[in-house]
Design a protein around this motif. Structure first.
Motif, PDB file in Angstrom:
ATOM      1  N   TYR B 114     -30.461  26.372 -13.086  1.00  0.00           N
ATOM      2  CA  TYR B 114     -30.934  25.977 -14.430  1.00  0.00           C
ATOM      3  C   TYR B 114     -29.955  24.811 -14.957  1.00  0.00           C
ATOM      4  O   TYR B 114     -28.719  24.741 -14.543  1.00  0.00           O
ATOM      5  CB  TYR B 114     -30.538  27.190 -15.108  1.00  0.00           C
ATOM      6  CG  TYR B 114     -31.030  27.022 -16.514  1.00  0.00           C
ATOM      7  CD1 TYR B 114     -32.474  27.005 -16.935  1.00  0.00           C
ATOM      8  CD2 TYR B 114     -30.264  27.427 -17.793  1.00  0.00           C
ATOM      9  CE1 TYR B 114     -33.086  26.871 -17.884  1.00  0.00           C
ATOM     10  CE2 TYR B 114     -30.803  27.319 -18.986  1.00  0.00           C
ATOM     11  CZ  TYR B 114     -32.121  26.983 -19.219  1.00  0.00           C
ATOM     12  OH  TYR B 114     -32.681  27.095 -20.431  1.00  0.00           O
ATOM     13  N   ALA B 115     -30.604  23.723 -15.596  1.00  0.00           N
ATOM     14  CA  ALA B 115     -29.893  22.611 -15.870  1.00  0.00           C
ATOM     15  C   ALA B 115     -28.803  22.645 -16.710  1.00  0.00           C
ATOM     16  O   ALA B 115     -27.709  22.144 -16.425  1.00  0.00           O
ATOM     17  CB  ALA B 115     -30.875  21.732 -16.371  1.00  0.00           C
ATOM     18  N   SER B 116     -28.749  23.705 -17.629  1.00  0.00           N
ATOM     19  CA  SER B 116     -27.681  23.880 -18.439  1.00  0.00           C
ATOM     20  C   SER B 116     -26.243  24.249 -17.649  1.00  0.00           C
ATOM     21  O   SER B 116     -25.440  24.086 -18.017  1.00  0.00           O
ATOM     22  CB  SER B 116     -27.883  24.813 -19.744  1.00  0.00           C
ATOM     23  OG  SER B 116     -29.097  24.414 -20.499  1.00  0.00           O
ATOM     24  N   TYR B 117     -26.961  25.344 -16.875  1.00  0.00           N
ATOM     25  CA  TYR B 117     -25.599  25.745 -15.866  1.00  0.00           C
ATOM     26  C   TYR B 117     -25.187  24.763 -14.870  1.00  0.00           C
ATOM     27  O   TYR B 117     -23.863  24.752 -15.085  1.00  0.00           O
ATOM     28  CB  TYR B 117     -26.156  27.119 -15.207  1.00  0.00           C
ATOM     29  CG  TYR B 117     -25.364  27.441 -13.949  1.00  0.00           C
ATOM     30  CD1 TYR B 117     -24.447  28.318 -14.490  1.00  0.00           C
ATOM     31  CD2 TYR B 117     -25.368  27.134 -12.695  1.00  0.00           C
ATOM     32  CE1 TYR B 117     -23.173  28.871 -13.613  1.00  0.00           C
ATOM     33  CE2 TYR B 117     -24.465  27.812 -11.604  1.00  0.00           C
ATOM     34  CZ  TYR B 117     -23.395  28.490 -12.179  1.00  0.00           C
ATOM     35  OH  TYR B 117     -22.531  28.885 -11.178  1.00  0.00           O
TER      36      TYR B 117
END
Lengths: 327, 126
Positions: B114-117
């Motif tokens: 996941y990009a935010s992670y």
């Protein structure tokens, strides 16, 4: 299905001689969507049926209802917004259930393709501004012509979300923090209550190489704070990895607001931020709901189970919004 | 004591078979479904590897933050309740640290792509 559709189409489409190529696009237990072509001497006409099959009359509590959806879609079309023309509202004698038939608009709804495929490269930089204009047009549809819709407020929406979250009886400190933040930052009633699309995001937008072609799916339409639509389309879950482009992974908030202003309406960034937090939490709660339905409901699918494991994505996004670690 | 191979080894062997031998053979909607299935197996493998240490650390943090003892489930319930009542909030720095650590541990199992992670991992160096 083609036979029933053919009979129905013959009753209102002058010259139509039948229906070909009927195929189900999507469908759950209570609603399905079909694509088909009306055979006509002037050339085939692409059409879409959206309906609740016979025997499935009642729609879920939040749904506007198929009749209202048809009215809204036609209103949007008549106002010059990108929206399919409604060709026919189903009647009991059609024996197809409740719903409507609309013009089929070609284009793409799958976010990953819209964000990556070369054919949309020219469209991407203009989409946020275009969508700002389109959503302003939706908010400007005259209240006097709207069908009966549920009226929502930010306060009611917080309470609904909290009730749903508590029904899972599974403590989530990050969701509690978000609920707390929402209660503390509830902006109250907006200056102007308008029509709200309610699900203005990837999946419900048909995009072509030339930009936005249609807004679909008015199922969650209601009246309320227009900034809700602007916040929802900024939720990180709809950026599909392009996290630095808040509007659907293709544009900036400033572009969205500029398009909105170009159509004569002013965005309120603080309210939009409030609704973005609300929307992020809403998607997280919806993911938890999928888990519940996987466990107790009839849809015991792997996909549904795995969506339950996506609620943590909204937790990290909520922390990034409310407790950012950047200095 | 159970014999070997371990659950992780068994799941990995099945996932490898599905990925290498079955995936190239199928088409249509089942391609998508198979990908979801393989993702689920990979998730389980990550959870088996990371959960014991993660849960122990989370329990220790919660006990310290709340000043009470209990199971992980009980402690999370107490924390959720105190946040809801406004008894603890982001003005307590240890709360933000705890929620961040816990959430990062969840993402490492659920959606490490996941990009935010990934962004948070990069900016914090892990």
């Amino acid at each position: 299905m083609e036979e029933e559709l053919g009979r129905c189409v013959a009753s209102w489409c002058f010259g139509a001689t039948g229906v070909v190529g009927a195929a189900k696009l999507s469908g759950g237990a209570s609603q399905d969507t079909w694509t088909f072509d009306i055979v006509h001497p002037d050339g085939n006409i692409g059409a879409i049926l959206r309906r609740a099959p016979p025997g499935y009359g009642a729609s879920p509590a939040r749904a506007a209802g198929l009749d209202a959806e048809a009215t809204l879609m036609q209103l949007a079309h008549d106002a010059g917004l990108p929206s399919p023309r409604v060709m026919h509202v189903l009647q009991p004698r059609d024996e197809l259930g409740a719903g409507f038939i609309m013009q089929r608009i070609e284009g793409e709804t799958i976010a990953r393709k819209i964000l990556r495929d070369a054919q949309f490269a020219k469209a991407r930089p203009m989409l946020a501004r275009q969508l700002g204009k389109v959503v302003a047009g939706i908010h400007a549809l005259p209240a006097s012509q709207l069908p009966e819709l549920r009226q929502m407020t930010s306060t009611k929406e917080i309470a609904d979300l909290e009730r749903e979250y508590r029904s899972f009886d599974w403590p989530r400190p990050v969701f509690e923090l978000a609920l707390r933040w929402l209660r503390d930052h509830d902006p109250g009633p907006p200056q102007e209550v308008t029509l709200v699309h309610g699900d203005f995001r990837h999946g419900n937008l048909i995009i072509g190489p030339d930009g936005v072609r249609a807004v679909l799916d008015w199922e969650l339409a209601h009246t309320g704070d227009p900034m809700e639509d602007l916040g929802w389309i900024c939720v990180n879950s709809w950026r599909f990895g392009e996290i630095d482009k808040p509007v659907g992974g293709f544009g900036s908030r400033e572009e969205l607001f500029a398009g909105y202003a170009q159509a004569g309406r002013r965005a309120d960034p603080d309210r939009v931020m409030f609704w973005e937090v609300m929307g992020t939490l809403r998607w997280g709660v919806m993911c938890c709901g999928m888990m519940q339905r996987f466990r107790i409901g009839p849809d015991h699918s792997m996909e549904r189970a795995m969506i339950g494991r996506r609620s943590s994505e909204t937790e990290i996004d909520l922390l990034r919004l409310l407790a950012s670690r950047e200095r | 004591m159970q014999d070997e191979p371990t659950p992780t080894e068994l799941i990995k062997a099945v996932a490898e078979f599905l990925r290498n031998d079955i995936a190239p053979m199928i088409e249509g909607h089942n391609v998508f479904k198979l990908r979801v299935g393989i993702n689920a197996l990979d998730l389980v493998t990550r959870q088996l590897a990371l959960e014991p240490d993660g849960n122990a650390a989370e329990t220790a943090r919660l006990s310290k933050l709340l000043g009470v003892q209990g199971s992980l489930g009980e402690l999370n319930r107490v924390l959720a309740d105190r946040i809801a009542k406004g008894e603890i909030g982001l003005e307590t720095p240890a709360l933000a640290d705890h929620l961040w650590q816990t959430t990062m541990d969840k993402l490492a199992v659920d959606q490490p792509n996941y990009a935010s992670y990934k962004r948070e991992v990069e900016s914090k160096g892990g």
